[in-house]
Design a protein around this motif. Structure first.
Motif, PDB file in Angstrom:
ATOM      1  N   HIS A 567       0.924  -1.227   0.095  1.00  0.00           N
ATOM      2  CA  HIS A 567       0.083  -0.195   0.039  1.00  0.00           C
ATOM      3  C   HIS A 567       0.972   1.104  -0.027  1.00  0.00           C
ATOM      4  O   HIS A 567       1.625   1.427   0.911  1.00  0.00           O
ATOM      5  N   LEU A 568       0.568   1.982  -1.015  1.00  0.00           N
ATOM      6  CA  LEU A 568       1.533   3.179  -1.494  1.00  0.00           C
ATOM      7  C   LEU A 568       0.402   4.422  -1.402  1.00  0.00           C
ATOM      8  O   LEU A 568      -0.083   4.581  -2.538  1.00  0.00           O
ATOM      9  N   TYR A 569       0.450   5.091  -0.290  1.00  0.00           N
ATOM     10  CA  TYR A 569      -0.466   6.318  -0.474  1.00  0.00           C
ATOM     11  C   TYR A 569       0.400   7.792  -0.591  1.00  0.00           C
ATOM     12  O   TYR A 569       1.503   8.079   0.300  1.00  0.00           O
ATOM     13  N   LEU A 570       0.331   8.428  -1.759  1.00  0.00           N
ATOM     14  CA  LEU A 570       1.177   9.658  -2.094  1.00  0.00           C
ATOM     15  C   LEU A 570       0.519  10.987  -1.637  1.00  0.00           C
ATOM     16  O   LEU A 570      -0.814  10.970  -1.397  1.00  0.00           O
ATOM     17  N   SER A 571       1.044  12.002  -1.804  1.00  0.00           N
ATOM     18  CA  SER A 571       0.416  13.440  -1.918  1.00  0.00           C
ATOM     19  C   SER A 571       0.123  13.969  -3.133  1.00  0.00           C
ATOM     20  O   SER A 571       1.083  14.473  -3.841  1.00  0.00           O
ATOM     21  N   GLU A 572      -1.078  13.657  -3.542  1.00  0.00           N
ATOM     22  CA  GLU A 572      -1.524  14.118  -5.056  1.00  0.00           C
ATOM     23  C   GLU A 572      -1.279  15.756  -5.221  1.00  0.00           C
ATOM     24  O   GLU A 572      -0.492  15.994  -6.349  1.00  0.00           O
ATOM     25  N   SER A 573      -1.419  16.435  -4.393  1.00  0.00           N
ATOM     26  CA  SER A 573      -1.257  18.147  -4.303  1.00  0.00           C
ATOM     27  C   SER A 573       0.000  18.390  -4.585  1.00  0.00           C
ATOM     28  O   SER A 573       0.486  19.339  -5.093  1.00  0.00           O
ATOM     29  N   TYR A 574       0.927  17.579  -4.049  1.00  0.00           N
ATOM     30  CA  TYR A 574       2.309  17.890  -4.169  1.00  0.00           C
ATOM     31  C   TYR A 574       3.271  16.908  -4.980  1.00  0.00           C
ATOM     32  O   TYR A 574       4.502  16.859  -5.171  1.00  0.00           O
ATOM     33  N   ARG A 575       2.531  16.531  -6.324  1.00  0.00           N
ATOM     34  CA  ARG A 575       3.075  15.969  -7.292  1.00  0.00           C
ATOM     35  C   ARG A 575       4.217  14.863  -6.898  1.00  0.00           C
ATOM     36  O   ARG A 575       5.378  14.973  -7.418  1.00  0.00           O
ATOM     37  N   SER A 576       3.652  13.835  -6.129  1.00  0.00           N
ATOM     38  CA  SER A 576       4.500  12.908  -5.907  1.00  0.00           C
ATOM     39  C   SER A 576       5.039  12.147  -6.905  1.00  0.00           C
ATOM     40  O   SER A 576       4.300  11.010  -7.339  1.00  0.00           O
ATOM     41  N   ARG A 577       6.244  12.277  -7.426  1.00  0.00           N
ATOM     42  CA  ARG A 577       6.392  11.605  -8.993  1.00  0.00           C
ATOM     43  C   ARG A 577       7.277  10.364  -8.635  1.00  0.00           C
ATOM     44  O   ARG A 577       8.258  10.144  -7.777  1.00  0.00           O
ATOM     45  N   PHE A 578       7.230   9.199  -9.579  1.00  0.00           N
ATOM     46  CA  PHE A 578       8.108   8.262  -9.356  1.00  0.00           C
ATOM     47  C   PHE A 578       9.451   8.635 -10.340  1.00  0.00           C
ATOM     48  O   PHE A 578       9.310   9.310 -11.460  1.00  0.00           O
ATOM     49  N   GLU A 579      10.453   8.051  -9.904  1.00  0.00           N
ATOM     50  CA  GLU A 579      11.553   8.030 -10.604  1.00  0.00           C
ATOM     51  C   GLU A 579      11.439   6.703 -11.647  1.00  0.00           C
ATOM     52  O   GLU A 579      10.681   5.900 -11.410  1.00  0.00           O
ATOM     53  N   PRO A 580      12.224   6.458 -12.711  1.00  0.00           N
ATOM     54  CA  PRO A 580      12.224   5.532 -13.721  1.00  0.00           C
ATOM     55  C   PRO A 580      12.702   3.960 -13.057  1.00  0.00           C
ATOM     56  O   PRO A 580      13.300   4.240 -11.864  1.00  0.00           O
ATOM     57  N   VAL A 619      -4.613   8.582  -9.606  1.00  0.00           N
ATOM     58  CA  VAL A 619      -3.668   9.110 -10.362  1.00  0.00           C
ATOM     59  C   VAL A 619      -4.126  10.647 -10.869  1.00  0.00           C
ATOM     60  O   VAL A 619      -5.274  10.892 -11.333  1.00  0.00           O
ATOM     61  N   ALA A 620      -3.177  11.416 -10.786  1.00  0.00           N
ATOM     62  CA  ALA A 620      -3.518  12.862 -11.293  1.00  0.00           C
ATOM     63  C   ALA A 620      -2.511  13.154 -12.244  1.00  0.00           C
ATOM     64  O   ALA A 620      -1.135  13.055 -12.197  1.00  0.00           O
ATOM     65  N   CYS A 621      -3.129  13.470 -13.455  1.00  0.00           N
ATOM     66  CA  CYS A 621      -2.168  13.551 -14.593  1.00  0.00           C
ATOM     67  C   CYS A 621      -2.211  15.354 -14.852  1.00  0.00           C
ATOM     68  O   CYS A 621      -3.125  16.107 -14.933  1.00  0.00           O
ATOM     69  N   ARG A 622      -0.934  15.684 -15.226  1.00  0.00           N
ATOM     70  CA  ARG A 622      -0.921  17.160 -15.695  1.00  0.00           C
ATOM     71  C   ARG A 622       0.177  17.279 -16.504  1.00  0.00           C
ATOM     72  O   ARG A 622       1.221  17.105 -16.176  1.00  0.00           O
ATOM     73  N   CYS A 623      -0.107  18.182 -17.528  1.00  0.00           N
ATOM     74  CA  CYS A 623       0.718  18.655 -18.539  1.00  0.00           C
ATOM     75  C   CYS A 623       1.645  19.718 -17.761  1.00  0.00           C
ATOM     76  O   CYS A 623       0.995  20.906 -17.599  1.00  0.00           O
ATOM     77  N   MET A 624       2.651  19.594 -18.049  1.00  0.00           N
ATOM     78  CA  MET A 624       3.722  20.681 -17.110  1.00  0.00           C
ATOM     79  C   MET A 624       4.363  21.679 -18.303  1.00  0.00           C
ATOM     80  O   MET A 624       5.152  22.425 -17.765  1.00  0.00           O
ATOM     81  N   SER A 625       4.207  21.448 -19.438  1.00  0.00           N
ATOM     82  CA  SER A 625       4.894  22.168 -20.572  1.00  0.00           C
ATOM     83  C   SER A 625       3.903  22.288 -21.883  1.00  0.00           C
ATOM     84  O   SER A 625       2.779  22.113 -21.668  1.00  0.00           O
ATOM     85  N   ASN A 626       4.395  22.852 -22.855  1.00  0.00           N
ATOM     86  CA  ASN A 626       3.513  22.883 -23.973  1.00  0.00           C
ATOM     87  C   ASN A 626       3.819  21.858 -24.967  1.00  0.00           C
ATOM     88  O   ASN A 626       3.020  21.618 -26.001  1.00  0.00           O
ATOM     89  N   GLN A 627       4.254  20.801 -24.367  1.00  0.00           N
ATOM     90  CA  GLN A 627       4.407  19.571 -25.082  1.00  0.00           C
ATOM     91  C   GLN A 627       3.452  18.542 -25.047  1.00  0.00           C
ATOM     92  O   GLN A 627       3.226  17.417 -24.450  1.00  0.00           O
TER      93      GLN A 627
END
Length: 832
Positions: A567-580, A619-627
């Motif tokens: 069980h892994l609970y992350l903080s959606e608001s602060y963009r808990s990002r996985f590394e590769p 999951v929260a998805c967000r485009c962070m650039s113009n890509q």
């Protein structure tokens, strides 16, 4: 004129079709009660007085029936047939009335001269069979469901706005139970005698609930009695009390049989031919009910027995139709999410046959404790599962008393010198505001006791440490950090399985934390930590890592090496990002991933999509650039990943653009996800037809910013198990909505927020047949309540907020055209 538009003369109230039939049911009881009059003797005047009260009520119902106008063809046919049966019965009652002396002392006295006539009794018995047969055939006339109705309450509602209803008599926290039990009491769809069990520990409120229901509904029964049982185990004593309540006589029976059997026979004779409601409050054990149950005959006339008890076994000791309702308190709550993961982490559970996972076993074990009233439910989720629970008040008192007794006998002091002290300190609970300052653990954590010997004696073999220090400021975090450092440095806590610091403000996690290599549960929710220490990379046996509601935005690459993580609970608001994902690393045991963040750089392919055993995904998805093209590919990869999650039970998916505005949401058909019960989508649905491909087991659905142009209710209304539906901002951008006939058969909660284009909403008869709560918020173009809402008789609460003034005023004015739609609603709440 349809079934739904029968009006009372001289009033604006609407009379339901069901009322019409129920009143006729009551008329029939009048004929049956008059049948009893032929056998009444003068010495049984108490019984006659009881009958008189019922006859007065029935006379009132007769007047209401006469007020109904313009019934349709089916109603007229039904009325004619029932009237014919009633006239047939009256033909045999008439001759007796001619022999009655005309007195002005009430109907009871006029019955004194009636004589028994077996021929009339047999004839009326035959008529009763006709009544029963014709009632059972109501389905043939298109009347599939009939509910009893309280016309007196209905008239009271006409006289005052719903917003002014008194709440003094409400049973706070048990509204659902009160509604369901009342429905069970009054329904005529179950003519056989029913037993309703209200089960709960001491102090759970079962007596108050039963008394409230009894007081409100006893008027519907020919004979009724409230009988307190508490402390009595003798059947004779209880039967005496029942006799006093329903018959009113203190005379002892003089038969040749035992006193118990004589009492039973007396009561059986009295209850025969009557529709009765008896409440037996606080029956102590199943054996007591065994001695009583054959006292109450089943006359197939809707009689009911309500039992309040602490003994679950009573249900298994009854051969009747029995319905159970369990009551629970709302103190010292703990989320079941937290409880179950703690149990699994502490390793005390042994899987049984058929258990799919430790969590499955823990849930089953929890339900067993709930069934035994050792744990009480305080809140449920929309899907019916337990959200929070607590210990019963009586059990807490018992445990507290046991501890006090132990202290008073000096056992705790001597225990520190024995091996039992280690056993006692395997579970350390820090309750800063509730712990005696002289307590050893309190001084170790918050005081100045840093003695190495006592640390090792107290915590060397500890398995679990939980802190409930919710004070503001930096002090709690510093004290916890210092305590952990001292303990670990002196080789304590090395066996620790659980470290739960939920809601401790920014606890200092020392570097020596890396030595807790057996740790399985690390709870940091609501701690507002900004980062995880690098030492976490050593905790490779972690099963649960909870950093929800923190400021942690980056997860260490070592997270992929925690192969036991479930069980892994992350903080959606602060963009808990996985590394590769490192080569060869995998989280195949992961069941819960909640609050994950996906952007253009996130490893979805050959990363997140390897997590295929998930049951809960947020999951929260967000485009962070113009890509945007790159981000669109990521969204499609997420859709493909979700498609593979065969065990998924709960799904929450959001999509935002670079300006944090709702953006595209790619979803593939979910009809094959048979375990999926809860869905939350925020974003524009690229494939709107997806709403017709939800699984049939869906219970809870939330749509936001979906930009649907076609009425979603047409398709969503077909979901057979949906209980909660939330249509939030711009989920639907059309002007018209309609709940089709018989749609949403299980829906309890409906929320409409910020549907700014919506102008007209219709509820067809038969739709929303179980709706309890309706909320309408910020629907600027909607000027009136939906036509047909008056048919939703189950609606208990209507909440209106931030609506046009005209709309709000129409719900308050009893002369408005919207008033009749909601005059049956118990609570109407309006907010600016």
């Amino acid at each position: 004129m349809t079934l739904g538009h029968l009006k009372e003369k001289g009033s604006d109230s609407i009379i339901k079709p069901n009322e019409y039939f129920d009143w006729y049911q009551t008329i029939l009881h009048l004929k049956l009660l008059k049948d009893l009059a032929s056998n009444i003797k003068i010495r049984e005047i108490e019984q006659v007085e009881s009958m008189e009260r019922e006859l007065k009520l029935i006379d009132a119902f007769l007047k209401d029936v006469e007020a109904i106008e313009e019934p349709d063809a089916r109603l007229r046919f039904w009325e004619e047939e029932m009237a014919g049966i009633a006239q047939e019965a009256e033909a045999f009652i008439g001759p007796y009335k001619q022999n009655v002396r005309v007195e002005e002392k009430g109907f009871c006295n006029r019955l004194k001269n009636l004589k028994a006539d077996s021929k009339v009794v047999k004839k009326i018995s035959k008529i009763r069979k006709k009544i029963q047969k014709f009632t059972e055939r109501r389905i043939e006339y298109g009347i599939e469901h009939v509910e009893a109705f309280n016309s007196t309450t209905h008239k009271i509602y006409q006289k005052r706005p719903p917003s002014q209803y008194s709440e003094e008599s409400d049973i706070i926290g048990f509204e659902d139970h009160e509604y369901e039990i009342t429905e069970r009491l009054l329904t005529v769809d179950e003519p056989h005698r029913c037993i309703i069990l209200v089960v709960g520990m001491e102090g759970s409120g079962k007596t108050n609930l039963a008394k409230s229901i009894y007081d409100k509904n006893k008027v519907h029964f020919c004979t009724h009695a409230w009988v307190p049982i508490s402390g009595k185990c003798s059947a004779v004593e209880i039967l005496q009390d029942i006799r006093k309540e329903v018959i009113g006589s203190d005379q002892e029976p003089k038969g040749k049989r035992s006193l118990k059997e004589e009492f039973k026979q007396m009561l059986q004779n009295f209850f025969r031919e009557k529709r009765y409601l008896i409440v037996l409050d606080d029956i102590p054990m199943a054996g007591v009910w065994d001695d009583l149950k054959d006292t109450f005959p089943d006359e197939s006339n809707g009689s009911r027995i309500v039992i309040t008890t602490r003994d679950m076994d009573i249900a298994s000791h009854s051969d009747s139709r029995i319905f159970q309702y369990k009551l629970h308190l709302r103190n010292f709550e703990i989320p079941t999410r937290r409880l179950i993961t703690l149990w699994v982490a502490e390793g005390f559970l042994r899987l049984g046959r058929g258990d799919k996972s430790p969590e499955h076993f823990a849930e089953r074990y929890l339900m067993e404790l709930i069934d035994r009233n050792l744990v009480q439910v305080t809140e449920k989720k929309p899907n019916g599962k337990v959200r929070t629970c607590c210990l019963p008040g009586a059990l807490r008192k018992l445990l507290s008393k046991a501890r006090e007794d132990k202290i008073s006998k000096g056992q705790e002091k001597t225990a520190s010198k024995s091996s039992s002290s280690i056993q006692w300190n395997r579970w350390i609970v820090d309750q800063h505001n509730y712990t005696d300052a002289s307590n050893t653990s309190y001084n170790h954590i918050h005081g100045d006791n840093i003695d190495t010997a006592t640390l090792q004696a107290s915590y060397e073999k500890s398995l679990s440490f939980m802190s409930f220090d919710y004070r503001e400021g930096s002090q709690p975090g510093e004290e916890i950090g210092n305590f952990l450092y001292r303990c670990i440095s002196y080789r304590c806590f090395l066996l620790l399985r659980v470290l739960d610091l939920e809601r401790v403000f920014r606890p200092h996690l020392p570097k020596v934390l890396r030595k807790l290599t057996l740790l399985r549960y690390l709870g940091l929710r609501w701690t507002y930590l900004e980062s995880l220490p690098s030492s976490i990379s050593n905790l490779l046996k972690l099963q649960t890592l909870d950093v929800k509601h923190t400021y942690i935005s980056t997860l260490p690459p070592s997270i992929w090496k925690m192969q036991h993580l479930r069980h892994l609970y992350l903080s959606e608001s602060y963009r808990s990002r996985f590394e590769p994902r490192p080569s060869g690393a995998s989280l195949t045991d992961l069941q819960t991933l909640w609050g994950a963040f996906v952007d253009e750089k996130s490893p979805v392919n050959d990363g997140l999509d390897t997590l295929i055993n998930l049951r809960k995904l947020g999951v929260a998805c967000r485009c962070m650039s113009n890509q945007k093209d790159v981000m669109s590919l990521k969204l499609q990869a997420v859709a493909n990943w979700i498609q593979k999650l065969e065990h998924l039970q709960s799904l929450r998916l959001k999509s935002h653009d670079e300006n944090n505005q709702p953006w595209d949401l790619h979803i593939k058909p979910l009809s094959g996800h048979t375990n999926l019960s809860s869905v939350y989508f925020l974003g524009r649905l690229e494939t709107p037809s997806i709403i017709s491909e939800f699984p049939e087991n869906l219970i809870e659905l939330t749509l936001s910013a979906s930009a649907l142009t076609e009425d979603p209710l047409q398709k969503l209304g077909k979901l057979p198990k949906l209980r909660t539906l939330r249509l939030f901002s711009k989920s639907y951008v059309g002007k018209n909505m309609c709940c089709p006939q018989n749609s949403f058969p299980q829906l309890r909660v409906l929320k409409l927020w910020k549907l700014e284009e919506l102008e007209d909403w219709i509820v067809e008869e038969g739709a929303l047949s179980r709706l309890r709560d309706l909320e309408i918020r910020s629907c600027a173009s909607l000027h009136k309540l939906p036509d047909g809402l008056q048919h939703v008789k189950t609606l208990q609460e209507l909440k209106i907020s931030n609506m046009q003034r005209e709309f709000t005023e129409r719900t308050k004015d009893s002369n408005s055209e919207d008033w009749f739609k909601i005059e049956h609603v118990r609570y109407v709440r309006t907010e600016p």
